[in-house]
Design an enzyme around this catalytic site. Structure first.
Site, PDB file in Angstrom:
ATOM      1  N   SER A 102     -33.683   2.162  28.928  1.00 45.25           N
ATOM      2  CA  SER A 102     -33.975   3.418  29.624  1.00 45.25           C
ATOM      3  C   SER A 102     -34.009   4.601  28.661  1.00 45.25           C
ATOM      4  O   SER A 102     -34.795   5.526  28.840  1.00 45.25           O
ATOM      5  CB  SER A 102     -32.966   3.663  30.746  1.00 45.25           C
ATOM      6  OG  SER A 102     -31.662   3.787  30.236  1.00 45.25           O
ATOM      7  N   ARG A 106     -37.033   7.236  28.390  1.00 45.25           N
ATOM      8  CA  ARG A 106     -36.798   8.675  28.513  1.00 45.25           C
ATOM      9  C   ARG A 106     -37.267   9.446  27.288  1.00 45.25           C
ATOM     10  O   ARG A 106     -37.427  10.663  27.333  1.00 45.25           O
ATOM     11  CB  ARG A 106     -35.315   8.930  28.755  1.00 45.25           C
ATOM     12  CG  ARG A 106     -34.878   8.432  30.111  1.00 45.25           C
ATOM     13  CD  ARG A 106     -33.397   8.529  30.306  1.00 45.25           C
ATOM     14  NE  ARG A 106     -33.053   7.888  31.570  1.00 45.25           N
ATOM     15  CZ  ARG A 106     -31.864   7.490  31.901  1.00 45.25           C
ATOM     16  NH1 ARG A 106     -30.843   7.660  31.060  1.00 45.25           N
ATOM     17  NH2 ARG A 106     -31.636   6.916  33.050  1.00 45.25           N
ATOM     18  N   THR A 127     -43.211 -10.888  21.549  1.00 47.57           N
ATOM     19  CA  THR A 127     -44.126  -9.823  21.153  1.00 47.57           C
ATOM     20  C   THR A 127     -44.107  -8.744  22.230  1.00 47.57           C
ATOM     21  O   THR A 127     -44.201  -9.029  23.419  1.00 47.57           O
ATOM     22  CB  THR A 127     -45.551 -10.355  20.933  1.00 47.57           C
ATOM     23  OG1 THR A 127     -45.536 -11.229  19.788  1.00 47.57           O
ATOM     24  CG2 THR A 127     -46.549  -9.230  20.678  1.00 47.57           C
ATOM     25  N   LEU A 128     -43.978  -7.504  21.796  1.00 52.56           N
ATOM     26  CA  LEU A 128     -43.901  -6.337  22.680  1.00 52.56           C
ATOM     27  C   LEU A 128     -45.181  -5.526  22.546  1.00 52.56           C
ATOM     28  O   LEU A 128     -45.726  -5.397  21.445  1.00 52.56           O
ATOM     29  CB  LEU A 128     -42.708  -5.462  22.289  1.00 52.56           C
ATOM     30  CG  LEU A 128     -41.369  -6.180  22.175  1.00 52.56           C
ATOM     31  CD1 LEU A 128     -40.351  -5.291  21.494  1.00 52.56           C
ATOM     32  CD2 LEU A 128     -40.898  -6.597  23.549  1.00 52.56           C
ATOM     33  N   GLU A 129     -45.648  -4.959  23.643  1.00 53.20           N
ATOM     34  CA  GLU A 129     -46.832  -4.102  23.646  1.00 53.20           C
ATOM     35  C   GLU A 129     -46.351  -2.686  23.902  1.00 53.20           C
ATOM     36  O   GLU A 129     -46.145  -2.301  25.051  1.00 53.20           O
ATOM     37  CB  GLU A 129     -47.808  -4.544  24.739  1.00 53.20           C
ATOM     38  CG  GLU A 129     -48.271  -5.985  24.596  1.00 53.20           C
ATOM     39  CD  GLU A 129     -47.344  -7.005  25.255  1.00 53.20           C
ATOM     40  OE1 GLU A 129     -46.433  -6.619  26.007  1.00 53.20           O
ATOM     41  OE2 GLU A 129     -47.529  -8.197  24.999  1.00 53.20           O
TER      42      GLU A 129
END
Length: 181
Positions: A102, A106, A127-129
């Site tokens: 979070s 933010r 894997t992150l986008e």
């Protein structure tokens, strides 16, 4: 399907379903994961290049090891692929999903929609986008920073031929991955 909680998550860690995990990273119903060293960014080209998801083509890209500089400043509106430090070995009765921390959200950071990990996915980092939603301000990404948390769901085992181990494209990936054929 049930969401796993602290005691069950401790058992998953002991079984090597996710590794490495410090005990302090196990929360009430999630496990914190951390940003790895490599990212893929879009490379500028002035030719008529386009991405065709149906043909599984990639955008023009550059692989960057952000550990060399100690950080990467993600520009406003920029999209990158990144990866977790943690390695996942999901059995056929456990699925997982990624949620951004979070505090990252933010700060204007967003993880796009590919958040689900099917049962049987193993030997791989996540894997992150990532996308910087801010209009004028960079977001600093640092290797090893807590980037998100994983939720784990228990369910009846899937048949071996329907498992991600039999059907998935992104098994045994140890770093960030772009689209595969």
């Amino acid at each position: 399907m049930s969401l796993l909680s602290y005691t069950e998550l401790c058992e998953l860690v002991a079984q090597g379903v996710i590794e490495p995990v410090e005990h302090d990273c196990i929360n009430a119903s999630s496990i914190d994961i951390h940003l790895g060293n490599e990212i893929i960014t879009e490379r500028y080209t002035d030719t008529g290049v386009f991405v065709d998801p149906k043909k599984r083509t990639n955008f023009p890209q550059v692989l960057i090891d952000i550990s060399k500089a100690g950080h990467y400043d993600m520009r406003p509106g920029e999209f990158i692929l990144a990866h977790s430090i943690e390695l996942f070995n999901l059995p056929n009765n456990i699925s997982a999903e990624f949620r951004l921390k979070s505090s990252g959200a933010r700060s204007g950071l967003n993880n796009l929609f590919a958040c689900h990990c099917d049962a049987g996915w193993h030997g791989s980092t996540l894997t992150l986008e990532l996308h910087n939603c801010l209009r004028w301000t960079d977001i600093r990404l640092t290797p090893g920073m807590a980037i998100g948390q994983m939720l784990f769901h228990a369910h009846t085992p899937v048949p071996d031929d329907r498992s991600y181990a039999a059907r998935g494209r992104y098994l045994n990936d140890k770093s960030v991955q772009s689209v595969k054929l």
